[in-house]
Write a protein that holds these residues in place. Structure first.
Motif, PDB file in Angstrom:
ATOM      1  N   ILE A  89       0.856  -1.185   0.000  1.00 36.42           N
ATOM      2  CA  ILE A  89       0.000   0.000   0.000  1.00 36.42           C
ATOM      3  C   ILE A  89       0.897   1.241   0.000  1.00 36.42           C
ATOM      4  O   ILE A  89       1.727   1.430   0.900  1.00 36.42           O
ATOM      5  N   ASP A  90       0.724   2.072  -1.020  1.00 38.72           N
ATOM      6  CA  ASP A  90       1.432   3.351  -1.094  1.00 38.72           C
ATOM      7  C   ASP A  90       0.418   4.445  -0.814  1.00 38.72           C
ATOM      8  O   ASP A  90      -0.479   4.691  -1.622  1.00 38.72           O
ATOM      9  N   ARG A  91       0.511   5.058   0.341  1.00 32.68           N
ATOM     10  CA  ARG A  91      -0.483   6.061   0.732  1.00 32.68           C
ATOM     11  C   ARG A  91      -0.565   7.190  -0.285  1.00 32.68           C
ATOM     12  O   ARG A  91      -1.645   7.702  -0.588  1.00 32.68           O
ATOM     13  N   GLU A  92       0.597   7.612  -0.826  1.00 34.01           N
ATOM     14  CA  GLU A  92       0.613   8.735  -1.747  1.00 34.01           C
ATOM     15  C   GLU A  92      -0.103   8.390  -3.055  1.00 34.01           C
ATOM     16  O   GLU A  92      -0.815   9.207  -3.625  1.00 34.01           O
ATOM     17  N   THR A  93       0.071   7.142  -3.511  1.00 39.39           N
ATOM     18  CA  THR A  93      -0.634   6.726  -4.722  1.00 39.39           C
ATOM     19  C   THR A  93      -2.126   6.572  -4.460  1.00 39.39           C
ATOM     20  O   THR A  93      -2.965   6.883  -5.308  1.00 39.39           O
ATOM     21  N   CYS A  95      -4.059   8.056  -1.902  1.00 41.77           N
ATOM     22  CA  CYS A  95      -4.838   9.221  -1.455  1.00 41.77           C
ATOM     23  C   CYS A  95      -4.225  10.565  -1.842  1.00 41.77           C
ATOM     24  O   CYS A  95      -4.877  11.604  -1.691  1.00 41.77           O
ATOM     25  N   GLY A  96      -3.002  10.581  -2.290  1.00 41.24           N
ATOM     26  CA  GLY A  96      -2.372  11.864  -2.587  1.00 41.24           C
ATOM     27  C   GLY A  96      -2.179  12.671  -1.317  1.00 41.24           C
ATOM     28  O   GLY A  96      -1.662  12.196  -0.304  1.00 41.24           O
ATOM     29  N   MET A  97      -2.629  13.934  -1.355  1.00 42.78           N
ATOM     30  CA  MET A  97      -2.478  14.824  -0.206  1.00 42.78           C
ATOM     31  C   MET A  97      -3.673  14.749   0.741  1.00 42.78           C
ATOM     32  O   MET A  97      -3.710  15.452   1.747  1.00 42.78           O
ATOM     33  N   THR A  98      -4.640  13.924   0.402  1.00 44.51           N
ATOM     34  CA  THR A  98      -5.852  13.843   1.231  1.00 44.51           C
ATOM     35  C   THR A  98      -5.528  13.150   2.550  1.00 44.51           C
ATOM     36  O   THR A  98      -4.874  12.110   2.588  1.00 44.51           O
ATOM     37  N   THR A  99      -5.993  13.738   3.632  1.00 45.00           N
ATOM     38  CA  THR A  99      -5.851  13.129   4.959  1.00 45.00           C
ATOM     39  C   THR A  99      -7.184  13.225   5.691  1.00 45.00           C
ATOM     40  O   THR A  99      -7.915  14.206   5.513  1.00 45.00           O
ATOM     41  N   PRO A 100      -7.524  12.302   6.493  1.00 43.03           N
ATOM     42  CA  PRO A 100      -6.805  11.025   6.631  1.00 43.03           C
ATOM     43  C   PRO A 100      -7.036  10.150   5.412  1.00 43.03           C
ATOM     44  O   PRO A 100      -8.001  10.333   4.684  1.00 43.03           O
ATOM     45  N   CYS A 101      -6.149   9.185   5.205  1.00 40.77           N
ATOM     46  CA  CYS A 101      -6.259   8.255   4.072  1.00 40.77           C
ATOM     47  C   CYS A 101      -6.743   6.906   4.615  1.00 40.77           C
ATOM     48  O   CYS A 101      -6.171   6.380   5.566  1.00 40.77           O
ATOM     49  N   ALA A 102      -7.781   6.415   3.999  1.00 38.45           N
ATOM     50  CA  ALA A 102      -8.362   5.174   4.533  1.00 38.45           C
ATOM     51  C   ALA A 102      -8.879   4.300   3.401  1.00 38.45           C
ATOM     52  O   ALA A 102      -9.290   4.792   2.352  1.00 38.45           O
ATOM     53  N   VAL A 120      -9.849   0.909   7.151  1.00 34.89           N
ATOM     54  CA  VAL A 120      -8.427   0.747   7.475  1.00 34.89           C
ATOM     55  C   VAL A 120      -7.736   2.071   7.134  1.00 34.89           C
ATOM     56  O   VAL A 120      -7.647   2.443   5.955  1.00 34.89           O
ATOM     57  N   GLU A 121      -7.326   2.779   8.159  1.00 40.54           N
ATOM     58  CA  GLU A 121      -6.621   4.051   7.935  1.00 40.54           C
ATOM     59  C   GLU A 121      -5.152   3.761   7.636  1.00 40.54           C
ATOM     60  O   GLU A 121      -4.490   2.977   8.311  1.00 40.54           O
ATOM     61  N   ILE A 122      -4.678   4.408   6.580  1.00 39.95           N
ATOM     62  CA  ILE A 122      -3.280   4.247   6.159  1.00 39.95           C
ATOM     63  C   ILE A 122      -2.496   5.466   6.647  1.00 39.95           C
ATOM     64  O   ILE A 122      -2.738   6.600   6.194  1.00 39.95           O
ATOM     65  N   ASP A 160       4.392  13.261   1.087  1.00 36.15           N
ATOM     66  CA  ASP A 160       4.048  12.851   2.434  1.00 36.15           C
ATOM     67  C   ASP A 160       3.189  13.905   3.084  1.00 36.15           C
ATOM     68  O   ASP A 160       3.026  15.034   2.603  1.00 36.15           O
ATOM     69  N   VAL A 161       2.618  13.553   4.236  1.00 35.47           N
ATOM     70  CA  VAL A 161       1.719  14.462   4.940  1.00 35.47           C
ATOM     71  C   VAL A 161       2.157  14.565   6.391  1.00 35.47           C
ATOM     72  O   VAL A 161       3.029  13.838   6.873  1.00 35.47           O
ATOM     73  N   ASP A 162       1.495  15.494   7.064  1.00 44.51           N
ATOM     74  CA  ASP A 162       1.736  15.738   8.484  1.00 44.51           C
ATOM     75  C   ASP A 162       3.219  16.047   8.714  1.00 44.51           C
ATOM     76  O   ASP A 162       3.825  16.829   7.964  1.00 44.51           O
TER      77      ASP A 162
END
Length: 807
Positions: A89-93, A95-102, A120-122, A160-162
């Motif tokens: 799972i690649d969070r950036e692929t 959800c991009g900049m969207t947070t939270p990513c789930a 499932v939150e990534i 990345d985020v945060d």
């Protein structure tokens, strides 16, 4: 550009938290949190434990993960009841900049149907370094640039985020410039290079600086861009944008080349130093900015479902190298360009016709990527079917039964589910489900008729097929397989199974025995039709068999009675006129209908010119005047024939005495040949019998006179009125009154001598006709009965005459 760290540890601590937001008998929701980039097969969570499900239920319910049309990153291990990583799972692929990513998916169970929501939150890991689109940036700055002049730099991009995203910038060296970070309303930062020391082209025409972008991850990652500054000769006025922020709107699916906005900047300088050119701070494939006019146009395809807005930094620069920057924000307006997406999560291919109402037959997921009313969906099904669709949530529907089912009315349904959004114009999608209705044994066999009646000709061959009963069952397959059973009953005290049998498969009725119309004319029984269901259903029908008559019986002559030891003679006076009734041949036929219609014919006669026989009634009459030349002894042979096909017949011999007195008759009829042994012993028997006969004669005479006096009036009325006397018939002719041919009633009287073995006198008389009965072997005993008072005296004279003759 950032690069994933190669020394990332292979064992990460999985941060797991479970939050059961709602749990009911139908739905539950479980949330997990995991970091991105976990290895394949890593544990996400114990779903069986968290949902309080038995592992056996996961197996029996065929538990599976439903993600719709999304990629499946999580897999379910039903043996352990846990969720595992199926793919990296690649969070950036994702959800991009969207947070939270789930990740959102459902776990579907069957028998009964249930589903549970799983989130499932990534969480992000610092696997991307800040990066710049360009590796270098060039500036041409006039030496007259004032201290505090700003120059916009390209911002770095960190997926990345945060804390793992971009946190700070550094600029080296800092002899002439320092960095200035300016917060923007959207949370981003504007990066500017500020002149802090006057430039002197004569001292240093070229400057090289390094801009470094640093994130906040552990360890920190960074990216750099080279800045080349060329010091130009004096240009002391920089362009100034008319607005700090430009806003524009674009309708998705707008055509390429659409003008969205026009930006403008002014420069107080004159001449070439006032010529301003416009450009983007970063490249884009969706929009273009005319460098001279400042027109902002669409050159690509925008999709509201992918991005709801865009923001870009623009720069205005004069020919002297002075510049100003601004930002343009483009809002994407949604149009109803997406049809609802219908996904069958689970369905039943068949359902029993006795299923209760509200039985779930399918679960459906519906999604419309549009927004607001364009994304509001309502679903329905075709009319006039016993089903309805119910909304479970905004995106989930269940298809259930809402009335009783009947396979015999409809064995299959094609259920069309149509989902429409509320856009203008509305868009819709449809899917068709085929549902088979399985049969239950709810219909009993039904006979084609309420009762059956069949005919069979007597003397049939045993085993003959008479007819067929047929019953139909509206059910299907085994439930409609009909068997025929002969119900136990009796006919005249005999089991009906000894008369007929029924084929269990075909319903063909067979005659077990050969029938005799004269013994049985009809009988009834019942046949049961039973289906093959469990429990079986049945119905009963009454069957009547009518036996048809066949000409299998020849006519039987009742009168005159033919015996081997006696002779019946009818006496005709010589004075008889034409049409004189001599006697009547009486015959019956135990058959019925035309098989019992009798006709009488004269076959042989001593004198055919003297007598005739009535074709229908058997009456023998004279056809001419009797004269003295006619012989005393006349013998007639009469044939009695029925009307059957083929016909049957019987013959009878009639003896007629043409005479006016008994002596004449006796002299003629005593010429018959007697048995020699009998003549030798006749005298002995006569002497012995004379005393007995005399005694009996006196006794009978007294009795007869007494009876005659008592019944005189009644007998005269009966004889003179020609009313028939009801005879006694043998038992086998008891039913001939209804179907036979005997239409007149006759009286039978028998008088016997002491030697009745070879001499008897039989008297059969229709109504009041004269009859002469003789025994040729012993000259007989004659009884001439006349319907008047001279009856008794004639008998006395006759007996005296016979006694004298014997002596």
């Amino acid at each position: 550009m950032g690069k994933k760290m190669s020394d990332r540890t292979m064992t990460r601590q999985v941060l797991l938290f479970i939050s059961v937001l709602s749990l009911s008998s139908v739905h539950g929701q479980v949330s997990y949190s995991i970091p991105e980039e976990m290895a394949k097969g890593s544990l996400v969570g114990n779903i069986a434990q968290d949902l309080d499900l038995d592992i056996k239920r996961l197996k029996s319910g065929k538990a599976r993960i439903f993600t719709g049309d999304s990629a499946e990153y999580i897999e379910l291990n039903k043996e352990r009841g846990v969720l595992l990583i199926k793919d990296r799972i690649d969070r950036e692929t994702l959800c991009g900049m969207t947070t939270p990513c789930a990740l959102h998916f459902q776990i579907i169970l069957e028998n009964p149907m249930e589903f549970f929501r799983v989130t499932v939150e990534i969480t992000d890991v610092n696997d991307n370094a800040p990066s710049f689109k360009k590796t270098e940036k060039r500036f041409e700055i006039s030496e007259s640039a004032v201290i505090g002049a700003t120059f916009m730099l390209e911002i770095a991009i960190d997926p990345d985020v945060d804390l793992n995203c971009l946190q700070s910038y550094t600029l080296n060296p800092i002899d002439f410039f320092h960095l200035k970070l300016k917060n923007q309303p959207d949370g981003s930062k504007k990066v500017e290079m500020v002149l802090q020391k006057p430039l002197d082209r004569e001292k240093q025409e070229q400057l090289s600086l390094v801009l470094t972008a640093i994130d906040g991850g552990e360890p920190q990652l960074s990216g750099t861009v080279q800045i080349h500054v060329t010091v130009l000769d004096i240009n002391d006025n920089a362009p100034v944008f008319t607005q700090e922020i430009y806003k524009a709107t674009v309708v998705e699916n707008s055509p390429k080349g659409a003008l969205l906005a026009t930006v403008s900047a002014s420069d107080a300088d004159k001449g070439s130093n006032s010529m301003v050119s416009y450009s983007f701070s970063s490249s884009t494939d969706l929009f273009e900015l005319d460098s001279e006019s400042g027109e902002f146009r669409l050159i690509g395809h925008v999709d509201y479902e992918k991005a709801k807005y865009y923001q870009m930094f623009i720069e205005a620069m004069d020919e002297g190298g002075l510049s100003d920057s601004s930002k343009i924000i483009i809002d994407v307006i949604d149009v109803n360009d997406n049809r609802p997406i219908i996904i069958i999560m689970s369905k039943s291919s068949s359902i029993a016709e006795d299923s209760i109402s509200n039985t779930v037959i399918a679960m459906i997921s519906v999604n419309d990527p549009d927004s607001d009313s364009n994304g509001q969906v309502h679903c329905g099904i075709n009319e006039n079917i016993p089903f309805t669709i119910k909304s479970i949530s905004n995106v989930f529907y269940s298809l259930v039964t809402d009335s009783d089912l009947d396979r015999e009315r409809a064995s299959e349904y094609n259920i069309s589910v149509t989902c429409s959004d509320e856009g203008v114009p509305s868009l819709s999608s449809s899917v068709t489900l085929t549902l088979q209705i399985s049969d239950v044994n709810d219909n009993a066999p039904v006979f084609e008729r309420s009762s059956y009646e069949a005919y069979i000709i007597e003397n049939n061959t045993p085993g003959l097929s008479t007819f067929t009963v047929n019953a139909r069952d509206a059910d299907w397959n085994q439930n409609a397989r009909v068997s025929y059973i002969l119900e136990d009953s009796s006919v005249n005290g005999v089991p009906v199974s000894s008369y007929v049998s029924v084929s269990a498969d075909s319903g063909v009725i067979h005659a077990v025995r050969s029938f005799d119309y004269e013994q049985i004319k009809d009988f009834q029984f019942r046949v049961k039709a039973q289906d093959g269901g469990s429990p079986p259903l049945s119905s009963v029908v009454a069957v009547r068999i009518l036996v048809q008559d066949q000409n299998d019986n020849a006519p039987q002559v009742l009168y005159p009675v033919q015996t081997s030891s006696s002779l019946v003679a009818e006496m005709v006076p010589r004075s008889a006129d034409v049409g004189y009734l001599v006697t009547k041949v009486v015959a019956v036929d135990v058959d019925s209908g035309q098989n019992a219609w009798l006709s009488y014919k004269l076959q042989k006669a001593t004198d055919r010119a003297l007598f005739e026989v009535g074709l229908q009634n058997g009456e023998i009459r004279t056809i001419r005047q009797v004269n003295d030349k006619d012989v005393v002894k006349q013998r007639l042979t009469v044939v009695v024939e029925d009307n059957g096909q083929p016909s049957r017949s019987a013959t009878v011999n009639v003896n007629v005495a043409v005479a006016d007195s008994f002596p004449e008759v006796l002299s003629e009829f005593t010429d018959f040949t007697h048995d020699k042994d009998y003549n030798d012993n006749l005298t002995f028997y006569l002497v012995l019998a004379l005393a007995v006969v005399s005694f009996l004669f006196v006794t009978c005479l007294v009795v007869i006179i007494s009876v005659k006096i008592h019944r005189w009036r009644q007998s005269r009325v009966l004889y003179h009125s020609n009313l028939p006397v009801i005879p006694y018939y043998p038992p086998r002719y008891a039913d001939t009154l209804g179907t036979g041919t005997l239409q007149h009633v006759y009286n039978y009287e028998v008088c016997r001598t002491t030697d009745s073995r070879k001499s008897d006198c039989k008297f059969v008389r229709p109504c009041s006709e004269n009859v002469l009965i003789m025994d040729p072997s012993s000259t007989g005993t004659m009884d001439k009965r006349i319907n008047d008072d001279s009856d008794t005296s004639f008998v006395l004279d006759f007996w005296a005459l016979k006694q004298m003759e014997y002596y």
